[in-house]
Design an enzyme around this catalytic site. Structure first.
Site, short mmCIF file in Angstrom:
data_model
loop_
_atom_site.label_atom_id
_atom_site.label_comp_id
_atom_site.label_asym_id
_atom_site.label_seq_id
_atom_site.Cartn_x
_atom_site.Cartn_y
_atom_site.Cartn_z
N TYR A 158 2.22 12.99 -33.78
CA TYR A 158 3.35 13.37 -33.88
C TYR A 158 4.47 12.54 -32.79
O TYR A 158 4.29 12.67 -31.49
CB TYR A 158 3.58 14.80 -33.86
CG TYR A 158 3.87 15.30 -35.01
CD1 TYR A 158 5.21 15.04 -35.67
CD2 TYR A 158 2.85 16.20 -35.70
CE1 TYR A 158 5.24 15.68 -37.05
CE2 TYR A 158 3.06 16.72 -37.20
CZ TYR A 158 4.37 16.43 -37.61
OH TYR A 158 4.67 17.14 -38.75
N GLU A 188 8.45 13.02 -33.42
CA GLU A 188 9.58 13.12 -33.95
C GLU A 188 10.72 12.72 -32.91
O GLU A 188 10.65 12.84 -31.80
CB GLU A 188 9.90 14.52 -34.11
CG GLU A 188 9.10 15.19 -35.52
CD GLU A 188 9.12 16.74 -35.19
OE1 GLU A 188 9.00 17.34 -34.14
OE2 GLU A 188 8.95 16.98 -36.55
N ASP A 224 20.44 -3.04 -51.67
CA ASP A 224 18.98 -2.21 -51.63
C ASP A 224 18.11 -3.48 -52.15
O ASP A 224 18.01 -4.26 -53.39
CB ASP A 224 18.77 -1.28 -52.65
CG ASP A 224 17.57 -0.96 -52.79
OD1 ASP A 224 16.55 -1.34 -52.39
OD2 ASP A 224 17.14 0.11 -53.65
N THR A 242 12.11 -1.82 -49.30
CA THR A 242 10.85 -1.44 -49.02
C THR A 242 10.06 -2.23 -48.16
O THR A 242 10.50 -3.46 -47.89
CB THR A 242 9.68 -1.12 -50.50
OG1 THR A 242 9.95 -2.66 -50.86
CG2 THR A 242 10.68 -0.26 -51.42
N LYS A 296 6.48 -4.62 -50.90
CA LYS A 296 6.94 -5.69 -51.93
C LYS A 296 6.69 -7.13 -51.60
O LYS A 296 5.52 -7.43 -51.04
CB LYS A 296 8.01 -5.24 -52.96
CG LYS A 296 8.08 -3.83 -53.49
CD LYS A 296 9.19 -3.40 -54.32
CE LYS A 296 9.11 -1.80 -54.66
NZ LYS A 296 10.36 -1.27 -55.41
N ARG A 347 2.96 0.34 -47.39
CA ARG A 347 3.91 1.12 -48.21
C ARG A 347 4.81 1.72 -47.40
O ARG A 347 4.52 2.34 -46.38
CB ARG A 347 3.38 2.04 -49.22
CG ARG A 347 2.15 1.66 -50.11
CD ARG A 347 1.71 2.40 -51.11
NE ARG A 347 2.86 2.23 -52.25
CZ ARG A 347 2.87 1.22 -52.81
NH1 ARG A 347 1.99 0.21 -52.96
NH2 ARG A 347 3.66 1.12 -53.90
C1 LIG Z 1 10.76 -0.19 -55.42
C2 LIG Z 1 12.28 -0.03 -55.34
C3 LIG Z 1 12.76 1.12 -54.58
C4 LIG Z 1 11.90 2.42 -54.38
O1 LIG Z 1 10.97 2.19 -53.31
P1 LIG Z 1 9.63 3.28 -53.19
O2 LIG Z 1 9.15 2.86 -51.95
O3 LIG Z 1 8.84 3.31 -54.63
O4 LIG Z 1 9.99 4.61 -53.04
C5 LIG Z 1 14.13 1.47 -54.41
N1 LIG Z 1 15.01 0.41 -54.63
C6 LIG Z 1 14.49 -0.55 -55.45
C7 LIG Z 1 15.47 -1.86 -55.80
C8 LIG Z 1 13.20 -0.91 -55.57
O5 LIG Z 1 12.89 -1.78 -56.43
#
Ligand SMILES: *Cc1c(COP(=O)(O)O)cnc(C)c1O
Length: 425
Positions: free
Chosen positions: A46, A48, A193, A220, A223, A229
């Site tokens: 932990y 925090e 994003d 993320t 990807k 993840r």
């Molecule tokens: C995949 C994605 C997310 C969310 O990610 P998670 O890890 O599934 O919560 C947010 N924004 C965009 C543009 C994404 O492609």
């Protein structure tokens, strides 16, 4: 592993990944080092708080570990600050909204059926209940160009506190300079994003929004960035003590965000995931990763061309990134879900997705979404895209012929087995 049931499923999943070709654009295969870090004893701890400011004892190794991940992320994206604690992409976005907005404030984001993500204010999300989302979208579906004039008009009228650039289904590049110009004019915070294309930015195959005056990037890490993840928030500004509430200014964004991730929104960070993020960021700093990022785009571009040659109708007629959207209703008179299921039977995994102005419902949309990050990790090159496109066409054309589907499935399996997973080495 003593747990035979789970061990069996892990083995079966490993096999599924080895013998198939992963075309889902949000998926990838991590290295053995990333897997090792993810399965490490850091999951026991932990922590925090932030490095040097923890609430529990025993942080001898977590502090330098998190700092290492932070420093590598900053180096990779050229930001003043990085928060590596968000559990995933969705929590990263929520943390930024909550750090900057008051309930009722307005956010301007891409139309969801033009490529925006659920977390960009889909009516079923908590964000949509808290904030007011207004939209921009594609002007010309044949080229995918964004309607920046409409964007400016709506921004001037609605005065959004955040202008959000980013997508999970848009195959073209955004003009960040235009976003920045409009953001400046209306006094909005600029948020990108980059969940889908972070690896392409890190690998210098696509431009970095921070170079155009964006204030925040969320992403993320699993990807195109090819890590575990998880989520990541990069910001520019001054980093101050997160234990003291700073004034809400752009300069203070790094601290506002840190306070919102913890304790505002999350509890203890997942240190094993942060260890794996650190490993992945280091891999992305290697020159090899730039070769990888460029190959992803070269493969996507070739795959797009090979598909179009074979009668597939692509949304925006091509791609500038890793992502391809096919309108299946215009290509072969089937819907996206049917296409996904047919491809599944021959070992090609893709996902159905809404296309702009889709007339079909979300569970059975018109579109099929594909991408090249995972197959590029396996080692496939441009010429292999011809095979992938041909298998897709043959499977869809002969979808009622089990014998042909079976032959195709054996071909895919034999081909895929020649390209080991990175964690096999
Ligand atoms: C995949 C994605 C997310 C969310 O990610 P998670 O890890 O599934 O919560 C947010 N924004 C965009 C543009 C994404 O492609």
């Amino acid at each position: 592993m003593k747990d035979k049931k789970v061990a069996h499923l892990i083995e079966a999943e490993t096999k599924r990944q080895r013998v198939g070709l992963e075309l889902i654009p949000s998926e990838n295969y991590v290295s053995a080092d990333v897997l090792d870090a993810l399965g490490s004893v850091f999951t026991n701890k932990y922590s925090e708080g932030y490095p040097g400011k923890r609430y529990y004892g025993g942080q001898d190794n977590t502090d330098p570990l998190e700092q290492l991940a932070i420093d590598r992320a900053k180096q990779l994206f050229g930001s003043d600050h990085a928060n590596v604690q968000p559990h995933s992409g969705a929590p990263a976005n929520i943390a930024v909204y909550q750090a900057w907005l008051e309930p009722g404030d307005t956010v301007m984001a891409m139309k969801l059926d033009h490529g925006g993500h659920l977390t960009h204010g889909h009516p079923i999300t908590s964000s949509a209940k808290l904030y007011n989302f207004v939209r921009y979208g594609i002007k010309d579906l044949e080229t995918g160009e964004i309607d920046y004039e409409q964007m400016r008009e709506v921004a001037l009228k609605e005065k959004p506190k955040i202008i959000l650039a980013g997508f999970s289904g848009y195959p073209r590049n955004l003009d960040y300079a235009k976003f920045a110009e409009i953001g400046k004019e209306v006094g909005a915070m600029l948020m990108a994003d980059m969940a889908h294309i972070a690896g392409l930015i890190a690998g210098k195959a696509l431009p970095n929004p921070l170079d155009f005056g964006f204030h925040v990037i969320t992403s993320t890490t699993h990807k195109t960035l090819r890590g575990p993840r998880g989520g990541l928030i990069l910001s520019n500004g001054k980093v101050t003590n997160p234990l003291k509430a700073p004034e809400k200014t752009l300069e203070n964004l790094p601290t506002l965000i840190d306070r919102e991730v913890f304790p505002g929104f999350q509890g203890g960070p997942h240190m094993h995931t942060i260890a794996a993020k650190g490993v992945a960021f280091n891999e992305a700093l290697e020159p090899d990763f730039q070769v990888y990022a460029k190959q992803i785009i070269a493969n996507a571009s070739r795959l797009a061309n090979e598909l179009m040659k074979r009668g597939f109708k692509l949304v925006t007629n091509g791609t500038d990134n890793h992502l391809i959207q096919i309108d299946m209703t215009q290509s072969f008179k089937i819907d996206g879900r049917e296409a996904q299921e047919i491809l599944d039977t021959i070992g090609l995994t893709a996902n159905c997705n809404a296309i702009p102005n889709d007339k079909l419902p979300p569970f059975r949309p018109s579109g099929l979404r594909l991408g090249t990050p995972a197959i590029t990790t396996r080692g496939l090159k441009e010429d292999d895209m011809e095979k992938v496109a041909e298998w897709m066409k043959q499977a869809i054309k002969n979808r009622k012929d089990e014998k042909i589907l079976n032959t195709l499935s054996i071909e895919v399996k034999e081909f895929a087995s020649r390209f080991p997973l990175p964690s096999d080495n």
